[in-house]
Design an enzyme around this catalytic site. Structure first.
Site, PDB file in Angstrom:
ATOM      1  N   ARG A  96       0.672  -1.208   0.151  1.00  0.00           N
ATOM      2  CA  ARG A  96      -0.004  -0.028   0.092  1.00  0.00           C
ATOM      3  C   ARG A  96       0.866   1.260  -0.086  1.00  0.00           C
ATOM      4  O   ARG A  96       0.606   2.192  -0.655  1.00  0.00           O
ATOM      5  CB  ARG A  96      -0.918   0.113   1.247  1.00  0.00           C
ATOM      6  CG  ARG A  96      -1.638   1.033   1.276  1.00  0.00           C
ATOM      7  CD  ARG A  96      -2.878   1.459   0.290  1.00  0.00           C
ATOM      8  NE  ARG A  96      -3.582   0.034   0.175  1.00  0.00           N
ATOM      9  CZ  ARG A  96      -4.701   0.047  -0.768  1.00  0.00           C
ATOM     10  NH1 ARG A  96      -5.009   0.908  -1.521  1.00  0.00           N
ATOM     11  NH2 ARG A  96      -5.218  -0.999  -0.889  1.00  0.00           N
ATOM     12  N   ASN A 285      -8.922  -1.492   8.270  1.00  0.00           N
ATOM     13  CA  ASN A 285      -7.978  -1.984   7.546  1.00  0.00           C
ATOM     14  C   ASN A 285      -8.058  -3.002   6.457  1.00  0.00           C
ATOM     15  O   ASN A 285      -7.540  -3.678   6.338  1.00  0.00           O
ATOM     16  CB  ASN A 285      -6.597  -2.036   8.326  1.00  0.00           C
ATOM     17  CG  ASN A 285      -5.327  -1.674   7.591  1.00  0.00           C
ATOM     18  OD1 ASN A 285      -4.522  -2.813   7.165  1.00  0.00           O
ATOM     19  ND2 ASN A 285      -5.092  -0.489   7.386  1.00  0.00           N
ATOM     20  N   HIS A 336      -5.036  -3.943   4.574  1.00  0.00           N
ATOM     21  CA  HIS A 336      -5.145  -2.909   3.533  1.00  0.00           C
ATOM     22  C   HIS A 336      -3.678  -2.626   3.281  1.00  0.00           C
ATOM     23  O   HIS A 336      -3.170  -2.104   1.982  1.00  0.00           O
ATOM     24  CB  HIS A 336      -6.166  -1.604   3.893  1.00  0.00           C
ATOM     25  CG  HIS A 336      -6.174  -0.460   3.032  1.00  0.00           C
ATOM     26  ND1 HIS A 336      -5.615   0.797   3.185  1.00  0.00           N
ATOM     27  CD2 HIS A 336      -6.935  -0.531   1.835  1.00  0.00           C
ATOM     28  CE1 HIS A 336      -5.691   1.499   2.308  1.00  0.00           C
ATOM     29  NE2 HIS A 336      -6.591   0.871   1.327  1.00  0.00           N
ATOM     30  N   CYS A 337      -2.971  -2.400   4.475  1.00  0.00           N
ATOM     31  CA  CYS A 337      -1.639  -2.078   4.189  1.00  0.00           C
ATOM     32  C   CYS A 337      -0.759  -2.862   3.221  1.00  0.00           C
ATOM     33  O   CYS A 337       0.342  -2.349   2.575  1.00  0.00           O
ATOM     34  CB  CYS A 337      -0.983  -1.930   5.734  1.00  0.00           C
ATOM     35  SG  CYS A 337      -1.662  -0.985   6.889  1.00  0.00           S
ATOM     36  N   SER A 338      -1.346  -4.087   3.262  1.00  0.00           N
ATOM     37  CA  SER A 338      -0.316  -4.961   2.380  1.00  0.00           C
ATOM     38  C   SER A 338      -0.672  -5.213   0.860  1.00  0.00           C
ATOM     39  O   SER A 338      -0.281  -6.170   0.333  1.00  0.00           O
ATOM     40  CB  SER A 338      -0.277  -6.437   3.182  1.00  0.00           C
ATOM     41  OG  SER A 338      -1.719  -6.732   3.122  1.00  0.00           O
TER      42      SER A 338
END
Length: 345
Positions: A96, A285, A336-338
């Site tokens: 992300r 997330n 979400h971050c990944s």
């Protein structure tokens, strides 16, 4: 909260669309460095593989691995539905933040913008991650440019309709944008995202590696509607106070179209399985994919189910899939971050 008129002349500016538009694929990155993850590496790899397999049931997934050995590991754990490549080396898994943000150009095409990733303010090695955005764009044959500010994809939320939001702690920070005023950073972010209005939230500096990315606490679900996760009533740590402040500010905010924002509340879990101080207990997330929303669960049956029902209500027609990815979220980020979506043109 500032509004900027569309300064483009004769035509539609390229714009980063909302997360829920149809996707061509999701981009991910395989964690491989024991120097980053230590003894937790194998468990985090298992969680990334689980996310990749889950997303691949709904849309194509491209996993970037830094070398042939890591690629073999990724293929074994992710299975044949996930495409693993080695020509975009990475240092860590947070796609992300290192991938480009993709923009629709208004004429049936895409371009891509890099946010000048600098390791969240030079907190972590980013020798390869710094070039991932440009390499992803090149692999897709997209016109590429760098934004005029330093940031990360997880630091900026967009509704795809002219409004973005971010924490000041993350972007108005000398570890990213030394010498730039908030107005200058705002202008650069609006230009990069093709947006007209920025909603600033104060955030928290120095308490986590991201300096408080907005995508853990507050998310757009569609134009005019945001979700905010609130902590249990008894919590009064800095993160709890930050979440309540975000809820209050967004409840009084208007977007680029003049709409008063509707704020949907999600209650965070009362209990989690992890004892790590870096653990991210965020239902928000999540990653929106074609036909589904992929989010976390924390072993709190009542709160997990309530979050599932809320997500199902705001994303009608999509399955809500909840995963146990505690080892990943113990590293300070989540689903979400990944992941980074590449929209269809």
């Amino acid at each position: 909260m500032t509004e900027h008129p569309d300064s483009s002349s004769g035509g539609v500016r390229p714009r980063v669309p909302a997360d829920d538009v149809p996707h061509a694929r999701t981009w991910m990155s395989w964690p491989s460095r024991r120097s980053v993850w230590g003894r937790h590496l194998s468990g985090v790899q298992d969680d990334i593989a689980l996310i990749a397999r889950t997303v691949a049931a709904y849309e194509p997934v491209v996993m970037c691995a830094p070398d042939d050995w890591s690629a073999r590991q990724a293929r074994e754990r992710c299975g044949p539905a996930v495409e693993v490549i080695t020509d975009i080396p990475t240092d860590d898994l947070w796609m992300r933040d290192i991938a480009p943000v993709f923009r629709r150009d208004g004429h049936g095409g895409l371009d891509a913008v890099g946010l000048n990733f600098n390791g969240w303010g030079r907190k972590q090695v980013h020798t390869d991650d710094a070039y991932a955005a440009e390499l992803v764009a090149a692999r897709r044959g997209l016109r590429f440019s760098y934004a005029d500010f330093v940031g990360e994809g997880g630091a900026v939320e967009t509704d795809g309709d002219g409004t973005v939001m971010a924490t000041e702690s993350s972007l108005v920070n000398k570890n990213r944008n030394r010498g730039m005023s908030r107005d200058e950073i705002e202008d650069a972010a609006l230009d990069a995202y093709g947006a007209d209005r920025m909603i600033w939230l104060p955030g928290i500096k120095g308490k986590d590696i991201t300096d408080d990315h907005v995508d853990v606490t507050s998310r757009f679900v569609r134009p005019g509607v945001v979700m905010v996760q609130l902590p249990p009533p008894g919590r009064d740590d800095v993160w709890a106070r930050d979440a309540r402040e975000q809820f209050t500010l967004l409840s009084g905010a208007t977007d680029a179209r003049g709409r008063r924002l509707q704020v949907v509340r999600v209650d965070g879990p009362d209990t989690v399985r992890s004892r790590k101080s870096t653990f991210v207990d965020s239902y928000l997330n999540f990653h929106v994919v074609n036909g589904a929303v992929i989010t976390a669960q924390f072993g709190d049956p009542a709160k997990d189910e309530a979050a599932r029902q809320t997500l199902a209500a705001v994303f009608p027609g999509r399955h809500v899939v909840q995963l146990d990815v505690d080892r990943l979220m113990g590293g300070g980020g989540g689903i979400h971050c990944s992941t980074m979506q590449e929209p269809l043109p």
